[in-house]
Design a protein around this motif. Structure first.
Motif, PDB file in Angstrom:
ATOM      1  N   TYR A 129       0.866  -1.179   0.000  1.00  0.00           N
ATOM      2  CA  TYR A 129       0.000   0.000   0.000  1.00  0.00           C
ATOM      3  C   TYR A 129       0.906   1.233   0.000  1.00  0.00           C
ATOM      4  O   TYR A 129       1.672   1.435   0.945  1.00  0.00           O
ATOM      5  CB  TYR A 129      -0.919  -0.019   1.220  1.00  0.00           C
ATOM      6  CG  TYR A 129      -1.755  -1.276   1.286  1.00  0.00           C
ATOM      7  CD1 TYR A 129      -2.957  -1.365   0.600  1.00  0.00           C
ATOM      8  CD2 TYR A 129      -1.311  -2.389   2.001  1.00  0.00           C
ATOM      9  CE1 TYR A 129      -3.709  -2.537   0.631  1.00  0.00           C
ATOM     10  CE2 TYR A 129      -2.055  -3.556   2.038  1.00  0.00           C
ATOM     11  CZ  TYR A 129      -3.254  -3.626   1.355  1.00  0.00           C
ATOM     12  OH  TYR A 129      -3.989  -4.794   1.378  1.00  0.00           O
TER      13      TYR A 129
ATOM     14  N   LEU B 140      -6.746   5.710   5.065  1.00  0.00           N
ATOM     15  CA  LEU B 140      -7.470   5.341   6.286  1.00  0.00           C
ATOM     16  C   LEU B 140      -8.952   5.101   6.029  1.00  0.00           C
ATOM     17  O   LEU B 140      -9.588   4.321   6.743  1.00  0.00           O
ATOM     18  CB  LEU B 140      -7.294   6.430   7.346  1.00  0.00           C
ATOM     19  CG  LEU B 140      -5.909   6.505   7.997  1.00  0.00           C
ATOM     20  CD1 LEU B 140      -5.804   7.734   8.888  1.00  0.00           C
ATOM     21  CD2 LEU B 140      -5.613   5.237   8.793  1.00  0.00           C
TER      22      LEU B 140
ATOM     23  N   GLU C  76      -9.521   1.495   5.568  1.00  0.00           N
ATOM     24  CA  GLU C  76      -8.941   0.583   6.557  1.00  0.00           C
ATOM     25  C   GLU C  76     -10.033  -0.209   7.269  1.00  0.00           C
ATOM     26  O   GLU C  76     -10.902   0.355   7.923  1.00  0.00           O
ATOM     27  CB  GLU C  76      -8.117   1.365   7.586  1.00  0.00           C
ATOM     28  CG  GLU C  76      -7.470   0.490   8.656  1.00  0.00           C
ATOM     29  CD  GLU C  76      -6.704  -0.669   8.050  1.00  0.00           C
ATOM     30  OE1 GLU C  76      -6.981  -1.808   8.446  1.00  0.00           O
ATOM     31  OE2 GLU C  76      -5.849  -0.438   7.178  1.00  0.00           O
TER      32      GLU C  76
ATOM     33  N   ARG D  83      -6.201  -5.791   5.781  1.00  0.00           N
ATOM     34  CA  ARG D  83      -5.114  -5.656   4.818  1.00  0.00           C
ATOM     35  C   ARG D  83      -3.915  -6.518   5.217  1.00  0.00           C
ATOM     36  O   ARG D  83      -3.544  -6.566   6.381  1.00  0.00           O
ATOM     37  CB  ARG D  83      -4.676  -4.198   4.721  1.00  0.00           C
ATOM     38  CG  ARG D  83      -5.670  -3.307   3.966  1.00  0.00           C
ATOM     39  CD  ARG D  83      -5.337  -1.855   4.156  1.00  0.00           C
ATOM     40  NE  ARG D  83      -6.029  -0.994   3.193  1.00  0.00           N
ATOM     41  CZ  ARG D  83      -6.356   0.261   3.437  1.00  0.00           C
ATOM     42  NH1 ARG D  83      -6.072   0.808   4.604  1.00  0.00           N
ATOM     43  NH2 ARG D  83      -6.969   0.990   2.519  1.00  0.00           N
TER      44      ARG D  83
ATOM     45  N   LEU E  59      -2.660   4.333  12.747  1.00  0.00           N
ATOM     46  CA  LEU E  59      -2.728   2.881  12.579  1.00  0.00           C
ATOM     47  C   LEU E  59      -2.453   2.166  13.898  1.00  0.00           C
ATOM     48  O   LEU E  59      -3.063   1.136  14.194  1.00  0.00           O
ATOM     49  CB  LEU E  59      -1.735   2.432  11.507  1.00  0.00           C
ATOM     50  CG  LEU E  59      -2.077   2.870  10.076  1.00  0.00           C
ATOM     51  CD1 LEU E  59      -0.955   2.488   9.118  1.00  0.00           C
ATOM     52  CD2 LEU E  59      -3.394   2.260   9.619  1.00  0.00           C
TER      53      LEU E  59
ATOM     54  N   VAL F  42      -3.689  -1.657  13.932  1.00  0.00           N
ATOM     55  CA  VAL F  42      -3.333  -2.229  12.635  1.00  0.00           C
ATOM     56  C   VAL F  42      -1.830  -2.460  12.631  1.00  0.00           C
ATOM     57  O   VAL F  42      -1.057  -1.535  12.886  1.00  0.00           O
ATOM     58  CB  VAL F  42      -3.730  -1.280  11.484  1.00  0.00           C
ATOM     59  CG1 VAL F  42      -3.237  -1.823  10.149  1.00  0.00           C
ATOM     60  CG2 VAL F  42      -5.237  -1.083  11.464  1.00  0.00           C
TER      61      VAL F  42
END
Length: 205
Positions: A8, A41, A44, A48, A70, A75
């Protein structure tokens, strides 16, 4: 570098985005690009898999802001920071905040590929560790209250005789409970049971 993981890329410079995509496409790595952190975001959802390559300097939220966001969302994508204004202080800040690499522009395609390969490896390890934690939690949840008591005392180094005295049961009963604990936790040895308990304790904290 055939993979089912995705890179990403968050980069506001269209030419840099295209350059990064070209390098990754040359080894068949899936890529998704975003012009800013906010756009990334928005999509999100915690599902992922792969790594994030983000510029430090972005319009709106910076790369560091994205890194913190994050972290708040829990994440755990490995993050590679890139910048055209690299210095030691910025690099140290990025690494301390959890970035797996810090690359200064301009950089070679091979440097990027090496960094992405390392990030993918770390992501695989994190996924495996998470799967193990979930499995251990499920196994632990299957223990009875008495079995949990026995397990706690066993990993503390107590003998069956001492455990029996503390719980007010026979040593034979402790031996039976201990066998159930080992079977339910799928531990092949006391050392493995101790390691499993350590994983559960760290996860709980």
């Amino acid at each position: 570098m055939m993979t089912d993981q995705t890179v990403y890329v968050v980069e506001d410079d269209p030419e840099m985005r295209q350059s990064v995509c070209h390098v990754l496409a040359s080894v068949s790595v899936p890529v998704e690009t975003y012009a800013d952190a906010e756009e990334f975001l928005e999509g999100e959802d915690g599902g992922r898999a792969g790594c994030l390559v983000t510029d430090v300097c972005l319009p709106g939220m910076s790369g560091f802001d994205l890194q913190r966001a994050l972290a708040r969302l829990q994440v755990q994508l490995p993050i590679i920071m890139i910048t055209g204004y690299g210095d030691v202080r910025t690099a140290v800040r990025a690494m301390k905040a959890g970035a797996v690499d810090f690359i200064e522009k301009p950089f070679s395609g091979q440097l990027l590929l090496d960094s992405v390969a390392q990030a993918f490896k770390l992501n695989d390890q994190a996924i495996s560790a998470q799967a193990q934690r979930v499995q251990l939690h499920q196994r632990s949840a299957a223990l009875t209250r008495r079995e949990r008591q026995v397990m706690t005392l066993v990993i503390a180094g107590r003998t069956n005789k001492h455990i029996a005295a503390e719980l007010g049961v026979s040593a034979k009963t402790v031996e039976i409970h201990r066998g159930h604990v080992m079977a339910k936790m799928k531990a092949g040895s006391l050392a493995e049971l101790v390691r499993f308990a350590g994983v559960l304790e760290r996860w709980a904290s």
